[in-house]
Design a protein around this motif. Structure first.
Motif, PDB file in Angstrom:
ATOM      1  N   THR A 134     -69.551   0.442  -1.898  1.00  5.16           N
ATOM      2  CA  THR A 134     -68.954  -0.070  -3.131  1.00  5.16           C
ATOM      3  C   THR A 134     -67.790   0.829  -3.531  1.00  5.16           C
ATOM      4  O   THR A 134     -67.902   2.055  -3.490  1.00  5.16           O
ATOM      5  CB  THR A 134     -69.993  -0.094  -4.260  1.00  5.16           C
ATOM      6  OG1 THR A 134     -71.144  -0.822  -3.821  1.00  5.16           O
ATOM      7  CG2 THR A 134     -69.428  -0.753  -5.510  1.00  5.16           C
ATOM      8  N   ASP A 139     -64.950  -1.573  -8.682  1.00  8.10           N
ATOM      9  CA  ASP A 139     -63.838  -2.450  -8.338  1.00  8.10           C
ATOM     10  C   ASP A 139     -64.278  -3.906  -8.465  1.00  8.10           C
ATOM     11  O   ASP A 139     -65.403  -4.276  -8.104  1.00  8.10           O
ATOM     12  CB  ASP A 139     -63.370  -2.172  -6.908  1.00  8.10           C
ATOM     13  CG  ASP A 139     -62.045  -2.859  -6.608  1.00  8.10           C
ATOM     14  OD1 ASP A 139     -61.000  -2.226  -6.824  1.00  8.10           O
ATOM     15  OD2 ASP A 139     -62.067  -4.024  -6.158  1.00  8.10           O
ATOM     16  N   GLU A 140     -63.381  -4.738  -8.965  1.00  7.45           N
ATOM     17  CA  GLU A 140     -63.727  -6.124  -9.268  1.00  7.45           C
ATOM     18  C   GLU A 140     -64.141  -6.929  -8.043  1.00  7.45           C
ATOM     19  O   GLU A 140     -64.834  -7.945  -8.166  1.00  7.45           O
ATOM     20  CB  GLU A 140     -62.564  -6.803  -9.999  1.00  7.45           C
ATOM     21  CG  GLU A 140     -62.313  -6.217 -11.377  1.00  7.45           C
ATOM     22  CD  GLU A 140     -61.235  -6.958 -12.167  1.00  7.45           C
ATOM     23  OE1 GLU A 140     -60.779  -8.016 -11.697  1.00  7.45           O
ATOM     24  OE2 GLU A 140     -60.868  -6.473 -13.243  1.00  7.45           O
ATOM     25  N   LYS A 141     -63.748  -6.499  -6.860  1.00 10.16           N
ATOM     26  CA  LYS A 141     -64.136  -7.252  -5.663  1.00 10.16           C
ATOM     27  C   LYS A 141     -65.645  -7.165  -5.413  1.00 10.16           C
ATOM     28  O   LYS A 141     -66.191  -7.943  -4.625  1.00 10.16           O
ATOM     29  CB  LYS A 141     -63.367  -6.761  -4.443  1.00 10.16           C
ATOM     30  CG  LYS A 141     -63.736  -5.384  -3.929  1.00 10.16           C
ATOM     31  CD  LYS A 141     -62.878  -5.007  -2.733  1.00 10.16           C
ATOM     32  CE  LYS A 141     -63.219  -3.625  -2.199  1.00 10.16           C
ATOM     33  NZ  LYS A 141     -62.351  -3.258  -1.052  1.00 10.16           N
ATOM     34  N   HIS A 142     -66.304  -6.244  -6.099  1.00  8.58           N
ATOM     35  CA  HIS A 142     -67.749  -6.098  -5.945  1.00  8.58           C
ATOM     36  C   HIS A 142     -68.532  -6.762  -7.085  1.00  8.58           C
ATOM     37  O   HIS A 142     -69.760  -6.636  -7.127  1.00  8.58           O
ATOM     38  CB  HIS A 142     -68.120  -4.617  -5.870  1.00  8.58           C
ATOM     39  CG  HIS A 142     -67.542  -3.912  -4.691  1.00  8.58           C
ATOM     40  ND1 HIS A 142     -67.921  -4.173  -3.388  1.00  8.58           N
ATOM     41  CD2 HIS A 142     -66.589  -2.951  -4.607  1.00  8.58           C
ATOM     42  CE1 HIS A 142     -67.243  -3.409  -2.562  1.00  8.58           C
ATOM     43  NE2 HIS A 142     -66.424  -2.655  -3.275  1.00  8.58           N
ATOM     44  N   TYR A 143     -67.852  -7.433  -7.985  1.00  4.08           N
ATOM     45  CA  TYR A 143     -68.558  -8.122  -9.061  1.00  4.08           C
ATOM     46  C   TYR A 143     -69.368  -9.285  -8.494  1.00  4.08           C
ATOM     47  O   TYR A 143     -68.924  -9.970  -7.575  1.00  4.08           O
ATOM     48  CB  TYR A 143     -67.573  -8.691 -10.087  1.00  4.08           C
ATOM     49  CG  TYR A 143     -66.902  -7.680 -10.977  1.00  4.08           C
ATOM     50  CD1 TYR A 143     -67.134  -6.318 -10.839  1.00  4.08           C
ATOM     51  CD2 TYR A 143     -66.010  -8.089 -11.961  1.00  4.08           C
ATOM     52  CE1 TYR A 143     -66.501  -5.398 -11.663  1.00  4.08           C
ATOM     53  CE2 TYR A 143     -65.372  -7.175 -12.784  1.00  4.08           C
ATOM     54  CZ  TYR A 143     -65.624  -5.835 -12.622  1.00  4.08           C
ATOM     55  OH  TYR A 143     -65.001  -4.926 -13.435  1.00  4.08           O
ATOM     56  N   SER A 169     -71.226 -13.062  -9.262  1.00  8.37           N
ATOM     57  CA  SER A 169     -70.821 -14.238 -10.040  1.00  8.37           C
ATOM     58  C   SER A 169     -71.610 -14.293 -11.344  1.00  8.37           C
ATOM     59  O   SER A 169     -72.664 -13.659 -11.494  1.00  8.37           O
ATOM     60  CB  SER A 169     -71.063 -15.508  -9.238  1.00  8.37           C
ATOM     61  OG  SER A 169     -72.455 -15.737  -9.080  1.00  8.37           O
TER      62      SER A 169
END
Length: 216
Positions: A17, A31-35, A37
């Motif tokens: 992450t 980082d937002e790519k690991h958010y 849904s």
């Protein structure tokens, strides 16, 4: 995301992450790519079993109230922001401490009851670590807190050590994206009309709103 200073980035060696850390205010964010849904997030929250039947949880919140609320305010209108699927804290504040309590939750109590209202007390327990834009919510707190009002927040403060952070159980929760320290919260307080009046530098922070708008 807090003070606008430069950040350093690093990747968790096991979970891969990506995190960003501000060297100025100590804020760490995923980082937002690991958010995950919103659907996955709600599913996680639905798995929580924090109800009035859970005596340990009731005692946990009562301890928070005894430590981070009633030493500073003992009556008035309150908003529990992020009340969860079972608004236990609001129930305790209302029935045991006689506050007049509204609740709001992004998933479970979506009516924005705070619009056109202001409060003597706002509580937010285990909420701000879920926020991808914390300042937006602190701005809401500032807008809806009365002068001299109390804002009591619970979140675990990150350990300020990279190795300890990587081993920290708090980051294992996929819904946790923002991590604070006392310094982070002091910086946030200066951005609004708050002063940080109490904290154990571990799990809770108490703010009081200034009587009038001030210049930090």
């Amino acid at each position: 995301k807090i003070c606008g200073s430069d950040t350093i980035s690093y990747i968790h060696p096991k979970f891969h992450t990506l995190y960003h850390e501000c060297q100025e205010c100590e804020f760490i964010f995923k980082d937002e790519k690991h958010y995950i849904s919103k659907k996955e997030e709600l599913k996680k929250y639905d798995e929580h079993h924090n109800s009035l039947d859970n005596i340990g949880y009731v005692n946990y919140l009562t301890d928070f109230i005894e430590t981070a609320v009633v030493p500073f305010i003992k009556k008035g209108e309150a908003l529990d922001f992020g009340s969860g699927p079972s608004p236990v804290l609001a129930h305790i504040l209302k029935n045991n401490y006689k506050f007049d309590v509204d609740i709001f939750d992004l998933y479970y109590a979506i009516d924005k009851v705070y619009v056109n209202k202001s409060y003597d007390l706002i509580t937010s327990t285990e909420v701000i670590e879920h926020l991808n834009n914390p300042l937006e919510t602190f701005e809401l707190f500032n807008k809806h807190l009365k002068p001299n009002g109390i804002l009591s927040i619970m979140t675990l403060f990150h350990p300020k050590n990279r190795d300890l952070f990587f081993d920290w159980h708090y980051i294992r929760d996929d819904t946790h994206v923002s991590f604070f320290t006392t310094k982070t919260l002091r910086v946030i307080a200066k951005m609004y009309d708050f002063k940080l009046i109490d904290t154990n530098d571990y799990r809770y922070a108490v703010f009081q709103k200034y009587n009038t708008t001030h210049t930090p």
